[in-house]
Structure formats: C-alpha cells, structure tokens
Design a protein around this motif. Structure first.
Motif, mmCIF file in Angstrom:
data_model
loop_
_atom_site.group_PDB
_atom_site.id
_atom_site.type_symbol
_atom_site.label_atom_id
_atom_site.label_comp_id
_atom_site.label_asym_id
_atom_site.label_seq_id
_atom_site.Cartn_x
_atom_site.Cartn_y
_atom_site.Cartn_z
ATOM 1 N N VAL A 130 47.872 40.019 34.740
ATOM 2 C CA VAL A 130 46.793 40.714 35.452
ATOM 3 C C VAL A 130 45.987 39.757 36.314
ATOM 4 C CG1 VAL A 130 46.582 42.460 33.654
ATOM 5 C CG2 VAL A 130 45.104 40.449 33.578
ATOM 6 N N SER A 131 46.092 38.446 36.054
ATOM 7 C CA SER A 131 45.343 37.471 36.850
ATOM 8 C C SER A 131 46.049 37.109 38.144
ATOM 9 C CB SER A 131 45.101 36.197 36.040
ATOM 10 O OG SER A 131 44.351 36.462 34.885
ATOM 11 N N MET A 132 47.311 37.493 38.280
ATOM 12 C CA MET A 132 48.072 37.087 39.450
ATOM 13 C C MET A 132 47.614 37.844 40.689
ATOM 14 S SD MET A 132 51.968 36.559 38.119
ATOM 15 C CE MET A 132 52.359 35.276 36.933
ATOM 16 N N GLU A 133 47.219 37.079 41.695
ATOM 17 C CA GLU A 133 46.826 37.653 42.964
ATOM 18 C C GLU A 133 47.776 37.194 44.038
ATOM 19 O OE1 GLU A 133 42.673 37.332 43.904
ATOM 20 O OE2 GLU A 133 42.195 36.890 41.828
ATOM 21 N N LYS A 134 47.655 37.791 45.211
ATOM 22 C CA LYS A 134 48.497 37.417 46.323
ATOM 23 C C LYS A 134 48.192 35.987 46.727
ATOM 24 C CE LYS A 134 50.334 40.460 49.566
ATOM 25 N NZ LYS A 134 50.144 41.461 50.601
ATOM 26 N N ALA A 258 41.433 41.894 33.808
ATOM 27 C CA ALA A 258 41.891 43.267 34.038
ATOM 28 C C ALA A 258 40.732 44.148 34.490
ATOM 29 C CB ALA A 258 42.518 43.824 32.754
ATOM 30 N N ILE A 259 39.548 43.943 33.918
ATOM 31 C CA ILE A 259 38.374 44.725 34.300
ATOM 32 C C ILE A 259 37.973 44.408 35.734
ATOM 33 C CG2 ILE A 259 35.992 45.279 33.710
ATOM 34 C CD1 ILE A 259 38.078 46.063 31.600
ATOM 35 N N THR A 260 37.964 43.117 36.069
ATOM 36 C CA THR A 260 37.606 42.711 37.422
ATOM 37 C C THR A 260 38.562 43.318 38.441
ATOM 38 O OG1 THR A 260 36.761 40.619 36.533
ATOM 39 C CG2 THR A 260 37.141 40.728 38.906
ATOM 40 N N ARG A 265 39.683 47.344 42.663
ATOM 41 C CA ARG A 265 40.496 48.482 43.137
ATOM 42 C C ARG A 265 39.601 49.655 43.526
ATOM 43 N NH1 ARG A 265 43.034 51.808 45.324
ATOM 44 N NH2 ARG A 265 44.838 52.986 44.612
ATOM 45 N N ILE A 266 38.563 49.900 42.734
ATOM 46 C CA ILE A 266 37.661 51.020 42.988
ATOM 47 C C ILE A 266 36.727 50.731 44.165
ATOM 48 C CG2 ILE A 266 35.766 52.394 42.028
ATOM 49 C CD1 ILE A 266 37.059 51.929 39.252
ATOM 50 N N ALA A 267 36.124 49.537 44.158
ATOM 51 C CA ALA A 267 35.089 49.227 45.153
ATOM 52 C C ALA A 267 35.663 48.850 46.513
ATOM 53 C CB ALA A 267 34.208 48.091 44.635
ATOM 54 N N TYR A 268 36.749 48.102 46.527
ATOM 55 C CA TYR A 268 37.282 47.591 47.786
ATOM 56 C C TYR A 268 38.639 48.184 48.150
ATOM 57 C CZ TYR A 268 33.685 44.061 46.927
ATOM 58 O OH TYR A 268 32.507 43.422 46.678
ATOM 59 N N SER A 269 39.076 49.152 47.363
ATOM 60 C CA SER A 269 40.384 49.786 47.594
ATOM 61 C C SER A 269 41.509 48.755 47.595
ATOM 62 C CB SER A 269 40.388 50.563 48.923
ATOM 63 O OG SER A 269 39.416 51.582 48.893
ATOM 64 N N GLU A 270 41.326 47.694 46.821
ATOM 65 C CA GLU A 270 42.374 46.689 46.708
ATOM 66 C C GLU A 270 43.506 47.239 45.845
ATOM 67 O OE1 GLU A 270 40.876 43.009 45.264
ATOM 68 O OE2 GLU A 270 39.512 42.701 46.954
ATOM 69 N N ARG A 271 44.696 47.157 46.350
ATOM 70 C CA ARG A 271 45.840 47.699 45.619
ATOM 71 C C ARG A 271 46.252 46.742 44.506
ATOM 72 N NH1 ARG A 271 50.606 49.580 49.424
ATOM 73 N NH2 ARG A 271 51.290 50.242 47.354
ATOM 74 N N LEU A 272 46.520 47.330 43.357
ATOM 75 C CA LEU A 272 47.047 46.532 42.257
ATOM 76 C C LEU A 272 48.528 46.279 42.496
ATOM 77 C CD1 LEU A 272 45.400 48.268 39.164
ATOM 78 C CD2 LEU A 272 44.741 46.114 40.223
ATOM 79 N N ARG A 273 48.934 45.040 42.371
ATOM 80 C CA ARG A 273 50.344 44.719 42.525
ATOM 81 C C ARG A 273 51.106 45.224 41.300
ATOM 82 N NH1 ARG A 273 50.823 38.700 42.955
ATOM 83 N NH2 ARG A 273 52.869 39.127 43.820
ATOM 84 N N ALA A 274 52.411 45.361 41.458
ATOM 85 C CA ALA A 274 53.240 45.873 40.370
ATOM 86 C C ALA A 274 53.111 45.001 39.132
ATOM 87 C CB ALA A 274 54.702 45.949 40.819
ATOM 88 N N VAL A 275 53.036 43.674 39.322
ATOM 89 C CA VAL A 275 52.944 42.766 38.190
ATOM 90 C C VAL A 275 51.622 42.956 37.456
ATOM 91 C CG1 VAL A 275 51.934 40.866 39.537
ATOM 92 C CG2 VAL A 275 53.260 40.352 37.474
ATOM 93 N N GLN A 276 50.555 43.297 38.189
ATOM 94 C CA GLN A 276 49.267 43.523 37.549
ATOM 95 C C GLN A 276 49.263 44.817 36.745
ATOM 96 O OE1 GLN A 276 46.933 43.255 41.138
ATOM 97 N NE2 GLN A 276 46.260 41.193 40.661
ATOM 98 N N ARG A 277 49.928 45.843 37.269
ATOM 99 C CA ARG A 277 50.025 47.109 36.520
ATOM 100 C C ARG A 277 50.828 46.898 35.239
ATOM 101 N NH1 ARG A 277 50.518 49.304 41.861
ATOM 102 N NH2 ARG A 277 52.792 49.310 41.716
ATOM 103 N N VAL A 278 51.891 46.110 35.331
ATOM 104 C CA VAL A 278 52.669 45.784 34.131
ATOM 105 C C VAL A 278 51.800 45.022 33.139
ATOM 106 C CG1 VAL A 278 54.596 44.420 33.252
ATOM 107 C CG2 VAL A 278 54.887 45.799 35.319
ATOM 108 N N GLY A 279 50.992 44.075 33.655
ATOM 109 C CA GLY A 279 50.121 43.299 32.792
ATOM 110 C C GLY A 279 49.130 44.164 32.039
ATOM 111 N N MET A 280 48.585 45.177 32.695
ATOM 112 C CA MET A 280 47.634 46.063 32.028
ATOM 113 C C MET A 280 48.313 46.883 30.933
ATOM 114 S SD MET A 280 45.157 47.292 35.136
ATOM 115 C CE MET A 280 44.146 46.072 35.986
ATOM 116 N N ALA A 281 49.528 47.309 31.192
ATOM 117 C CA ALA A 281 50.270 48.045 30.173
ATOM 118 C C ALA A 281 50.573 47.146 28.973
ATOM 119 C CB ALA A 281 51.571 48.588 30.770
ATOM 120 N N VAL A 282 50.936 45.896 29.258
ATOM 121 C CA VAL A 282 51.196 44.936 28.188
ATOM 122 C C VAL A 282 49.916 44.668 27.397
ATOM 123 C CG1 VAL A 282 51.865 42.552 27.682
ATOM 124 C CG2 VAL A 282 53.134 43.860 29.386
#
Length: 293
Positions: A130-134, A258-260, A265-282
């Motif tokens: 979830v910490s991985m950014e572009k 994950a909270i950040t 995502r809500i405030a800046y409409s930043e898209r979650l990358r696929a790896v981040q969505r996987v991280g949240m599920a994990v």
C-alpha cells in the motif's frame, strides 16, 4: 482491545499524515511541523494532567528520546521523498519502521500463535504494497561532493527514517506503564526540539527556510488538527503497546499508509494502483488473522 487500539492508532496516524501532507503542498514540511508540533504538545500536556499518573525520570527520558527519534524520522522521511524514487522510498521507510520492533519483540521472547504469526507476515507485506507510489525521478545531484551523495540518496534516507520511526516505537514501549501520558508529553518536547533545531539550522546555513508560510485559516486549522491527531495517535499507541506485544501492536499501527492513500483517493481523486488495492486486501486478511489469533 489491544488490536482495536492499534488499528485506531493507524487510523489517526494516517489522517494526521494526510493533513500534514496537504498543508506541506502549500508550504514546507518544517513550517507545517512548526505549527503542528506545539499544538500536539499542548493537547497531550492537558490530557496528561487530566489522566494523572506518576511520571518517573526514566519514563520521561525514554519518552523524550523517543520524540527525538520521531522528529528526526519525520524530517528525513520528507527529505527522502524529495530525493525519490517514491516507489522505493515509501515501502522502505514503512517496512523498516515495522520490522525493527518486530525483531526486538522476538528477541525479548514475544511469542505469537501460528494464525497471529501469519497475520503479522501478511500485514508486513501489505505495508509495502500500500506504500508503493508511482516512481518520480530523483533530483539531480549535480556536482555534489562524495560526502554529500549518501545524504542525497532517497532509499538510504528512507531507511534512516524508517529506522528512526522503529526506534520511536521501541522506546515508547520501554517508557513503561504507570506514568500516565507524561512520556508522550516528553516525546512531543523531543519532537519539537528536533523540528526547531532544524529550522534554526536552515536559517543559519541557508539564509532562512525557503518556501511560503502556512497562511489562511483553513491551512492553519489543518496543520493544527494534524498535530492533535498525531499526538492522539502517539497516546493510543502508548496505551496499546503497554498492554500488548511490541511486535503485534507495531505491525498493526504501521498500516497507516492505507488510510493516507484512501484519503488521497477521496480528496484528490488519486487513483489507487492495482498493487495498492492488493495491499489493502492483504491487510484486511492479515488483521483478521491477528484478531483470531
């Protein structure tokens, strides 16, 4: 109860980091911290008086040392982000802050059952995901001297910041119980010491900290709220780790990225990358296993 406290701590840290980052977009990290740190100290000092307790010199010393490490970790983390690449910096810092206390906890004889161990391992994986950014290009080092090049390395500074955060968690555990929230107040003093020392160094050697001031009621309010939430998160972590295992509480607390990400995502409409969505599920799976264990 300990699991719930640790998760609420992660929530508070995540919101505080998001607000602090939002203010820093319009100013600088040091100027944001110069507002949030004193506010955090004021809030936790009032809370410490209300809660009571009998602070001992050792508990205050441990708290102050923890605050020094936490303040240094904040500053080096922001420097690491400036040097990049972010997709390396964020996971390295988050994982270092979690792995170090886990190692110390294991060496101290902490033992978890199989389900909890698996949950902790999944949470460690989730923290990295979830910490991985572009990735962003690092600033060119130009003609930096060989001595300064290590300080301009994003991954190295990220490791330093994560280590500082990990030591912060360990030292607050060492502060012990029975002192109320006074060790947290001492920690805030330590953080303020580092922040204002850094500001003085910036003024002395760079002719002032470049960048706009934090202005406007909205930005000032967000900076102050960030300080309140960060202090609250420190207090919640302290309460959780005194009743729970260092390894378990720290890993759950370190899920705050994950909270950040969700708030961004809500405030800046930043898209979650696929790896981040996987991280949240994990992370959800890891927390479930820890709770069951």
């Amino acid at each position: 109860m300990v699991t719930a406290l640790a998760l609420v701590t992660a929530l508070a840290f995540g919101v505080a980091d998001f607000l602090g980052g939002a203010v820093s977009r319009h100013s600088t990290a040091l100027k944001t911290l110069a507002l949030s740190a004193p506010m955090g100290l004021l809030v936790v000092a009032v809370a410490a008086v209300v809660v009571g307790g009998a602070p001992s010199p050792p508990s205050l010393v441990w708290g102050f040392l923890a605050g020094l490490c936490g303040g240094l970790g904040l500053i080096t983390f922001y420097r690491a982000l400036a040097r990049g690449p972010m997709n390396v910096v964020a996971p390295v810092s988050a994982l270092a802050s979690a792995v170090l206390p886990v190692g110390v906890g294991v060496l101290r004889g902490e033992r978890l059952d199989e389900a909890a161990v698996l949950g902790v391992l999944l949470c460690l994986v989730a923290i990295g995901l979830v910490s991985m950014e572009k990735g962003e290009e690092a600033e060119p080092s130009g003609g930096a001297s060989p001595l300064r090049r290590p300080l301009d390395s994003g991954p190295l500074m990220a490791l330093v910041s994560g280590t500082c955060f990990g030591v912060f968690f360990i030292l607050l555990k060492a502060a012990g119980d029975g002192a109320g929230l006074w060790p947290i107040a001492a920690a805030r003093v330590g953080t303020m010491t580092v922040v204002f020392t850094a500001l003085l160094i910036a003024v002395r050697f760079r002719g002032g900290d470049r960048g706009p001031r934090v202005t406007g009621k909205a930005l000032i309010g967000l900076a102050l709220l960030s300080g309140v939430l960060d202090s609250g998160a420190n207090a919640l972590y302290y309460l959780a780790v005194q009743d729970g295992l260092l390894s378990l509480v720290t890993v759950l607390t370190s899920l705050y990225p994950a909270i950040t990400m969700l708030l961004a995502r809500i405030a800046y409409s930043e898209r979650l990358r696929a790896v981040q969505r996987v991280g949240m599920a994990v992370a959800v799976a890891g927390v479930a296993l820890v709770t069951v264990g």
